[in-house]
Design an enzyme around this catalytic site. Structure first.
Site, PDB file in Angstrom:
ATOM      1  CD  GLN A   1      46.430  14.983  44.334  1.00 56.14           C
ATOM      2  OE1 GLN A   1      46.526  15.102  43.119  1.00 56.14           O
ATOM      3  NE2 GLN A   1      46.950  15.853  45.174  1.00 56.14           N
ATOM      4  N   GLY A   2      42.840  11.609  45.852  1.00 56.28           N
ATOM      5  CA  GLY A   2      41.456  12.017  46.121  1.00 56.28           C
ATOM      6  C   GLY A   2      41.410  13.269  46.980  1.00 56.28           C
ATOM      7  CE1 TYR A   3      45.572  14.947  48.935  1.00 53.17           C
ATOM      8  CE2 TYR A   3      46.194  17.218  48.547  1.00 53.17           C
ATOM      9  CZ  TYR A   3      46.458  15.998  49.111  1.00 53.17           C
ATOM     10  OH  TYR A   3      47.606  15.834  49.836  1.00 53.17           O
ATOM     11  CB  SER A   4      39.533  18.138  43.459  1.00 53.65           C
ATOM     12  OG  SER A   4      40.830  18.633  43.319  1.00 53.65           O
TER      13      SER A   4
ATOM     14  CD  GLU B   1      49.925  18.031  42.896  1.00 51.19           C
ATOM     15  OE1 GLU B   1      49.534  18.032  44.078  1.00 51.19           O
ATOM     16  OE2 GLU B   1      49.170  18.068  41.925  1.00 51.19           O
TER      17      GLU B   1
ATOM     18  CB  SER C   1      44.065  27.469  39.559  1.00 51.73           C
ATOM     19  OG  SER C   1      43.897  28.548  40.448  1.00 51.73           O
ATOM     20  CG  ASN C   2      49.190  28.732  36.652  1.00 44.59           C
ATOM     21  OD1 ASN C   2      49.213  27.639  37.204  1.00 44.59           O
ATOM     22  ND2 ASN C   2      49.927  29.011  35.592  1.00 44.59           N
ATOM     23  CD  GLU C   3      43.769  31.890  37.466  1.00 44.50           C
ATOM     24  OE1 GLU C   3      43.718  30.706  37.839  1.00 44.50           O
ATOM     25  OE2 GLU C   3      43.834  32.202  36.263  1.00 44.50           O
TER      26      GLU C   3
HETATM   27  C1  LIG Z   1      43.316  17.402  34.191  1.00 40.94           C
HETATM   28  C2  LIG Z   1      43.108  17.576  35.663  1.00 40.94           C
HETATM   29  C3  LIG Z   1      43.549  16.597  36.528  1.00 40.94           C
HETATM   30  C4  LIG Z   1      43.334  16.715  37.896  1.00 40.94           C
HETATM   31  N1  LIG Z   1      43.705  15.681  38.715  1.00 40.94           N
HETATM   32  C5  LIG Z   1      43.376  15.719  40.008  1.00 40.94           C
HETATM   33  C6  LIG Z   1      43.645  14.598  40.857  1.00 40.94           C
HETATM   34  O1  LIG Z   1      44.188  13.579  40.436  1.00 40.94           O
HETATM   35  N2  LIG Z   1      43.224  14.653  42.128  1.00 40.94           N
HETATM   36  C7  LIG Z   1      42.607  15.759  42.652  1.00 40.94           C
HETATM   37  O2  LIG Z   1      42.294  15.744  43.831  1.00 40.94           O
HETATM   38  N3  LIG Z   1      42.353  16.842  41.892  1.00 40.94           N
HETATM   39  C8  LIG Z   1      42.721  16.837  40.580  1.00 40.94           C
HETATM   40  N4  LIG Z   1      42.437  17.923  39.785  1.00 40.94           N
HETATM   41  C9  LIG Z   1      41.672  19.032  40.335  1.00 40.94           C
HETATM   42  C10 LIG Z   1      42.430  20.337  40.482  1.00 40.94           C
HETATM   43  O3  LIG Z   1      43.296  20.292  41.566  1.00 40.94           O
HETATM   44  C11 LIG Z   1      41.390  21.449  40.581  1.00 40.94           C
HETATM   45  O4  LIG Z   1      40.727  21.522  39.322  1.00 40.94           O
HETATM   46  C12 LIG Z   1      41.988  22.784  40.933  1.00 40.94           C
HETATM   47  O5  LIG Z   1      42.436  22.787  42.256  1.00 40.94           O
HETATM   48  C13 LIG Z   1      40.978  23.939  40.725  1.00 40.94           C
HETATM   49  O6  LIG Z   1      39.785  23.684  41.404  1.00 40.94           O
HETATM   50  P1  LIG Z   1      38.356  23.751  40.674  1.00 40.94           P
HETATM   51  O7  LIG Z   1      38.449  22.981  39.409  1.00 40.94           O
HETATM   52  O8  LIG Z   1      37.323  23.358  41.663  1.00 40.94           O
HETATM   53  O9  LIG Z   1      38.180  25.280  40.285  1.00 40.94           O
HETATM   54  P2  LIG Z   1      37.719  26.468  41.242  1.00 40.94           P
HETATM   55  O10 LIG Z   1      38.435  26.373  42.550  1.00 40.94           O
HETATM   56  O11 LIG Z   1      36.230  26.511  41.278  1.00 40.94           O
HETATM   57  O12 LIG Z   1      38.275  27.727  40.458  1.00 40.94           O
HETATM   58  C14 LIG Z   1      37.620  28.254  39.302  1.00 40.94           C
HETATM   59  C15 LIG Z   1      38.422  29.456  38.816  1.00 40.94           C
HETATM   60  O13 LIG Z   1      38.431  30.481  39.836  1.00 40.94           O
HETATM   61  C16 LIG Z   1      39.771  30.821  40.191  1.00 40.94           C
HETATM   62  N5  LIG Z   1      39.862  31.063  41.640  1.00 40.94           N
HETATM   63  C17 LIG Z   1      39.319  30.298  42.621  1.00 40.94           C
HETATM   64  N6  LIG Z   1      39.605  30.820  43.836  1.00 40.94           N
HETATM   65  C18 LIG Z   1      40.335  31.939  43.613  1.00 40.94           C
HETATM   66  C19 LIG Z   1      40.957  32.903  44.462  1.00 40.94           C
HETATM   67  N7  LIG Z   1      40.871  32.828  45.799  1.00 40.94           N
HETATM   68  N8  LIG Z   1      41.653  33.926  43.891  1.00 40.94           N
HETATM   69  C20 LIG Z   1      41.763  34.020  42.539  1.00 40.94           C
HETATM   70  N9  LIG Z   1      41.191  33.136  41.681  1.00 40.94           N
HETATM   71  C21 LIG Z   1      40.497  32.114  42.209  1.00 40.94           C
HETATM   72  C22 LIG Z   1      40.600  29.601  39.804  1.00 40.94           C
HETATM   73  O14 LIG Z   1      41.939  29.956  39.549  1.00 40.94           O
HETATM   74  C23 LIG Z   1      39.893  29.143  38.544  1.00 40.94           C
HETATM   75  O15 LIG Z   1      40.334  29.885  37.443  1.00 40.94           O
HETATM   76  C24 LIG Z   1      42.681  17.855  38.410  1.00 40.94           C
HETATM   77  C25 LIG Z   1      42.272  18.876  37.545  1.00 40.94           C
HETATM   78  C26 LIG Z   1      42.474  18.751  36.197  1.00 40.94           C
HETATM   79  C27 LIG Z   1      41.996  19.852  35.283  1.00 40.94           C
END
Ligand SMILES: Cc1cc2nc3c(=O)[nH]c(=O)nc-3n(C[C@H](O)[C@H](O)[C@H](O)COP(=O)(O)OP(=O)(O)OC[C@H]3O[C@@H](n4cnc5c(N)ncnc54)[C@H](O)[C@@H]3O)c2cc1C
Length: 397
Positions: A126-129, A244, A382-384
């Protein structure tokens, strides 16, 4: 809600139980018992057994290879696979891109990709992030520029789970840089062997290679690999995320997890009594079990809604939050039971290590699992972010 299984459902449960007992790959069971890291082949071995039986994608419509089971049968199936400690199938093809393709894809895309997902021939990622675009996914910058009958894709994805094994990836890319954020995104299927793709490992806290960075440098992707309309990929992206999140709750496997924790705590001695007799530990186990039962009923309600034709909506955020917290609490209880025996294996028990782990056999997995499970409150949104969704979409705040 009628919670008693009918005689037919009990017969179905017995059929599933017997099938698993007779067909679950023995070498996989052995590796799980030893706590060894699983390879691509290991994951595929169980996938192929289920594919041959026609049980690999129970939720898919029958015309595309689903089982046609009722919601209760699907529930029984996931209960039985968890009860027997079967590994979870990789979700990227079966529960993510598969439903997107049969819902939004062209007849050609359906005919080509769906059978290969079912058979396990194609492994998906999955190439989203992207760096800087996780929670704020719509800000993604990987761009795809149209050049005749193909796109040229440039950018970087990150946290791409199991991309090191992937044959194909589904990617969100920006096709209109001038449109409002969500409106200029397209959903592309990309062959991971295409020239210009580089996959680099990220090693996680528990010492595992599970996630990666993916770099795309002038990657040519045929326009026919785009699912749905150009610049309308956000529709597919949102649909996929709701699906998902339901699977992420992991109720059945957490139920098995609690049983394991109880088995451990019943035999580990704390002072002169089993750990389970310690009122503080016992209370934590009981609270977790109650929360899990509540989550199970919430999941059953969601499934009942699905059976009545309602797709998973914002309530899937509740499942994601509670399910992921429970998964984490389970690993905390296991690590607490292991105590100091968990400490030498904070970075896992590596391949090639030939020492016998110290302490009880199960203890060396507790610290890596504890670290690994920190991911559950981050990934899948994320849960937030899930709390924001609930506040807005469910509570109307
Ligand atoms: C083990 C693992 C596997 C993963 N696998 C995949 C994958 O296969 N493909 C893929 O595309 N992605 C994948 N991900 C990525 C995942 O979807 C992202 O890590 C996630 O969406 C959070 O984004 P970020 O890491 O950029 O954190 P950020 O978005 O930078 O967030 C950092 C912190 O700020 C909080 N935050 C951010 N915005 C808000 C808001 N508006 N209100 C309140 N709090 C906020 C977040 O909850 C978090 O605690 C994976 C992540 C992990 C850890």
């Amino acid at each position: 809600m009628d919670l008693e299984f009918s005689p037919e459902e009990i017969a179905f449960r017995d059929e599933v139980r017997t099938f698993i007992a007779e067909n679950y790959p023995a070498q996989l069971r052995g590796k799980q018992d030893e706590g060894d890291e699983l390879t691509k082949e290991d994951f595929l071995s169980w996938h192929r057994v289920l594919a041959k039986k026609g049980w690999v994608a129970p939720a898919w419509p029958v015309e595309y290879g689903g089982t046609g089971w009722t919601v209760t049968q699907r529930f029984i199936f996931s209960e039985e696979t968890a009860r027997a400690d079967c590994i979870r199938l990789m979700p990227f093809g079966l529960t993510m891109v598969g439903p997107v393709i049969y819902t939004f894809g062209t007849p050609e895309q359906k005919a080509h990709y769906l059978p290969r997902i079912l058979s396990g021939e194609d492994w998906w990622c999955q190439g989203y992030s992207e760096p800087g675009s996780g929670s704020d996914l719509a800000s993604l910058r990987t761009k795809a520029e149209r050049d005749g009958d193909h796109y040229v894709v440039n950018g970087q994805k990150t946290w791409t789970t199991m991309a090191q094994h992937a044959d194909w990836g589904f990617f969100l890319v920006r096709t209109d840089p001038d449109a409002k954020m969500q409106e200029g995104i397209s959903f592309l299927l990309i062959d991971m062997k295409s020239p210009g793709i580089e996959v680099r490992p990220i090693i996680t806290l528990g010492g595992e290679h599970e996630v990666n960075e993916v770099f795309l440098d002038n990657v040519k992707v045929p326009v026919s690999n785009r699912v749905y309309e150009e610049n309308k990929g956000w529709t597919c992206a949102k649909f996929l995320l709701a699906h998902e999140r339901v699977g992420i709750a992991g109720v059945a496997s957490s139920k098995r997890g609690i049983e394991k924790v109880k088995e451990i705590a019943a035999t580990e001695i704390d002072g002169d009594k089993p750990l389970l007799a310690n009122p503080f530990y016992r209370r934590k186990v009981a609270e977790l079990e109650m929360d899990l039962t509540a989550l199970e009923f919430t999941e059953l309600r969601t499934l009942a809604g699905e059976a009545a034709g309602k797709g998973p909506g914002p309530e899937s955020s509740v499942l994601k939050i509670k399910g992921s917290e429970i998964q984490q609490r389970l690993t905390e209880l296991a690590l607490e039971a292991a105590g100091h025996y968990g400490a030498p294996y904070f970075r896992g028990f590596g391949e090639g290590d030939n020492e016998h782990p110290i302490g009880p056999d199960w203890a060396h997995r507790t610290a890596p699992s504890y670290y690994n499970m920190r991911k559950t409150t981050i990934y899948g949104g994320s849960n937030e972010i899930q709390r924001n969704i609930i506040a807005k979409m469910v509570l109307g705040l």
